[in-house]
Design a protein around this motif. Structure first.
Motif, PDB file in Angstrom:
ATOM      1  N   GLY A 193       0.546  -0.889  -0.216  1.00 46.47           N
ATOM      2  CA  GLY A 193      -0.287   0.145  -0.108  1.00 46.47           C
ATOM      3  C   GLY A 193       1.021   1.424   0.009  1.00 46.47           C
ATOM      4  N   ARG A 194       0.539   2.301  -0.307  1.00 44.87           N
ATOM      5  CA  ARG A 194       0.637   3.404  -0.361  1.00 44.87           C
ATOM      6  C   ARG A 194      -0.543   4.958   0.512  1.00 44.87           C
ATOM      7  N   VAL A 195       0.576   5.113   1.483  1.00 47.62           N
ATOM      8  CA  VAL A 195      -0.568   6.312   1.899  1.00 47.62           C
ATOM      9  C   VAL A 195       0.163   8.212   1.127  1.00 47.62           C
ATOM     10  N   ILE A 196      -0.581   8.587   0.710  1.00 53.06           N
ATOM     11  CA  ILE A 196       0.982  10.016   0.645  1.00 53.06           C
ATOM     12  C   ILE A 196      -0.505  11.119   1.158  1.00 53.06           C
ATOM     13  N   PHE A 197       0.168  12.190   2.036  1.00 53.80           N
ATOM     14  CA  PHE A 197      -0.619  13.418   2.204  1.00 53.80           C
ATOM     15  C   PHE A 197      -0.105  14.348   1.420  1.00 53.80           C
ATOM     16  N   ILE A 198      -0.533  15.328   0.781  1.00 54.39           N
ATOM     17  CA  ILE A 198      -0.584  16.903  -0.026  1.00 54.39           C
ATOM     18  C   ILE A 198      -0.956  17.791   1.619  1.00 54.39           C
ATOM     19  N   SER A 199       0.859  17.704   1.466  1.00 53.23           N
ATOM     20  CA  SER A 199       1.489  18.864   2.247  1.00 53.23           C
ATOM     21  C   SER A 199       1.778  20.521   2.064  1.00 53.23           C
ATOM     22  N   SER A 200       2.536  20.440   2.235  1.00 50.54           N
ATOM     23  CA  SER A 200       2.833  22.744   1.134  1.00 50.54           C
ATOM     24  C   SER A 200       4.320  22.455   1.701  1.00 50.54           C
ATOM     25  N   PRO A 241       3.818  20.454  -2.083  1.00 50.98           N
ATOM     26  CA  PRO A 241       3.983  21.546  -3.450  1.00 50.98           C
ATOM     27  C   PRO A 241       4.177  23.070  -3.263  1.00 50.98           C
ATOM     28  N   GLY A 242       4.747  23.913  -4.461  1.00 52.77           N
ATOM     29  CA  GLY A 242       4.726  24.454  -4.118  1.00 52.77           C
ATOM     30  C   GLY A 242       3.830  25.857  -4.358  1.00 52.77           C
ATOM     31  N   PRO A 243       4.157  27.175  -4.643  1.00 46.80           N
ATOM     32  CA  PRO A 243       2.827  28.023  -5.150  1.00 46.80           C
ATOM     33  C   PRO A 243       2.496  26.915  -6.708  1.00 46.80           C
ATOM     34  N   VAL A 299      -0.423  21.535 -12.330  1.00 46.56           N
ATOM     35  CA  VAL A 299      -0.953  20.765 -11.196  1.00 46.56           C
ATOM     36  C   VAL A 299       0.412  19.521 -11.484  1.00 46.56           C
ATOM     37  N   GLU A 300       0.212  19.330 -13.141  1.00 44.31           N
ATOM     38  CA  GLU A 300       0.647  17.924 -13.665  1.00 44.31           C
ATOM     39  C   GLU A 300       2.406  17.894 -12.891  1.00 44.31           C
ATOM     40  N   GLU A 301       2.951  19.018 -13.035  1.00 45.68           N
ATOM     41  CA  GLU A 301       4.304  19.005 -12.402  1.00 45.68           C
ATOM     42  C   GLU A 301       4.340  18.067 -10.615  1.00 45.68           C
ATOM     43  N   VAL A 302       2.975  18.820 -10.110  1.00 49.94           N
ATOM     44  CA  VAL A 302       2.808  18.042  -9.224  1.00 49.94           C
ATOM     45  C   VAL A 302       2.330  16.634  -8.431  1.00 49.94           C
ATOM     46  N   ARG A 339       9.227  17.445  -1.662  1.00 49.28           N
ATOM     47  CA  ARG A 339       9.103  19.014  -1.988  1.00 49.28           C
ATOM     48  C   ARG A 339       8.970  18.714  -4.069  1.00 49.28           C
ATOM     49  N   VAL A 340       8.345  19.513  -4.054  1.00 54.36           N
ATOM     50  CA  VAL A 340       7.810  19.863  -5.662  1.00 54.36           C
ATOM     51  C   VAL A 340       7.489  21.556  -5.555  1.00 54.36           C
ATOM     52  N   ASP A 341       8.489  22.276  -4.568  1.00 57.42           N
ATOM     53  CA  ASP A 341       8.291  23.636  -4.235  1.00 57.42           C
ATOM     54  C   ASP A 341       8.962  25.024  -5.346  1.00 57.42           C
TER      55      ASP A 341
END
Length: 264
Positions: free
Chosen positions: A134-141, A184-186, A230-233, A254-256
């Motif tokens: 399994g995989r769990v992902i949290f979209i933080s910032s 993600p960043g902006p 959004v695709e990059e994230v 980080r995708v910031d």
């Protein structure tokens, strides 16, 4: 690298638009059976139709449920009792002066951004551990590391997500289950476009240019000096959900665009 998620059931909360929809699309393109989630049946139905149009033959269906509430999270679990991938993406943000932010805004931010993921992880992670997959992902910032003064309550919620995701990762020790956070960043999602719409109207500039101006003014440490797409994230999230990411666990990915100014 060929990512193949056939046979995997993936739930993406808050996925009727923005980053969430891009993640759902990326997972569907990789072959996963995708559960689209949102609060409104109309938006969920529209998002599923769009997903099926963009990925012919996709296995996608929707569940309308407000996962910021215990009742909504339970409704989603009842509709989809088991999942191989859980992406805790549902979230809100709002620029607001600290001194003008009442208790209820802090509570709402916590309920949507943090407790939704806590409740769903509590429901799905145990089964993943039992199946040893399994995989769990949290979209933080990046705002969880670099707290924005214009929305401190948002930054606080994103830091809390990092604490939860790291703690849950420790529960997976020695298994083939991973828990990670993506930062993600902006990003030029519909939500950010709405935030910048007044500036677009005022300047007459295209939204992409206004987004770049925002990054340079409010996130000057950005190395890409623009908003992400959004695709990059979504690309990072799909990778983190894949078998190829099996040694990535307990991480803050980080995708910031380089906003956070440290090397770790």
């Amino acid at each position: 690298m060929q990512i193949d998620l056939k046979g995997q059931t993936a739930i993406v909360t808050g996925s009727t638009a923005g980053i969430g929809f891009a993640i759902a699309l990326g997972l569907a393109q990789a072959g996963a059976s995708v559960i689209v989630n949102g609060r409104s049946q109309a938006t969920v139905t529209a998002a599923v139709a769009k997903l099926n149009e963009l990925v012919p033959g996709a296995d996608a269906r929707g569940v309308a449920a407000d996962v910021s509430t215990a009742e909504g999270a339970a409704a989603l679990v009842e509709a989809v009792p088991q999942a191989d991938i859980l992406v805790n993406n549902a979230g809100i943000f709002e620029p607001k002066d600290f001194f003008e932010t009442p208790d209820e805004d802090w509570t709402r931010m916590f309920d949507v951004n943090v407790l939704s993921g806590v409740r769903l992880s509590r429901s799905y992670l145990k089964g993943m551990l039992e199946r040893n997959q399994g995989r769990v992902i949290f979209i933080s910032s990046e705002s969880g590391l670099n707290i924005p003064v214009e929305m401190i309550h948002y930054g606080f919620s994103k830091t809390a997500q990092l604490a939860v995701s790291r703690g849950l990762a420790k529960l997976t020790r020695g298994s083939k289950v991973t828990v990670n956070a993506v930062l993600p960043g902006p990003t030029l999602s519909e939500g950010v476009e709405a935030m910048l719409k007044d500036q677009v109207a005022k300047t007459g500039k295209p939204i992409e240019e206004v987004g770049t101006d925002f990054v340079r003014a409010f996130r000057p440490t950005s190395l890409i000096q623009r908003t992400a797409t959004v695709e990059e994230v979504a690309n990072m999230v799909v990778y983190a959900c894949s078998p190829q990411a099996s040694a990535t666990n307990g991480a803050a990915l980080r995708v910031d665009g380089g906003v956070v100014d440290f090397i770790a």
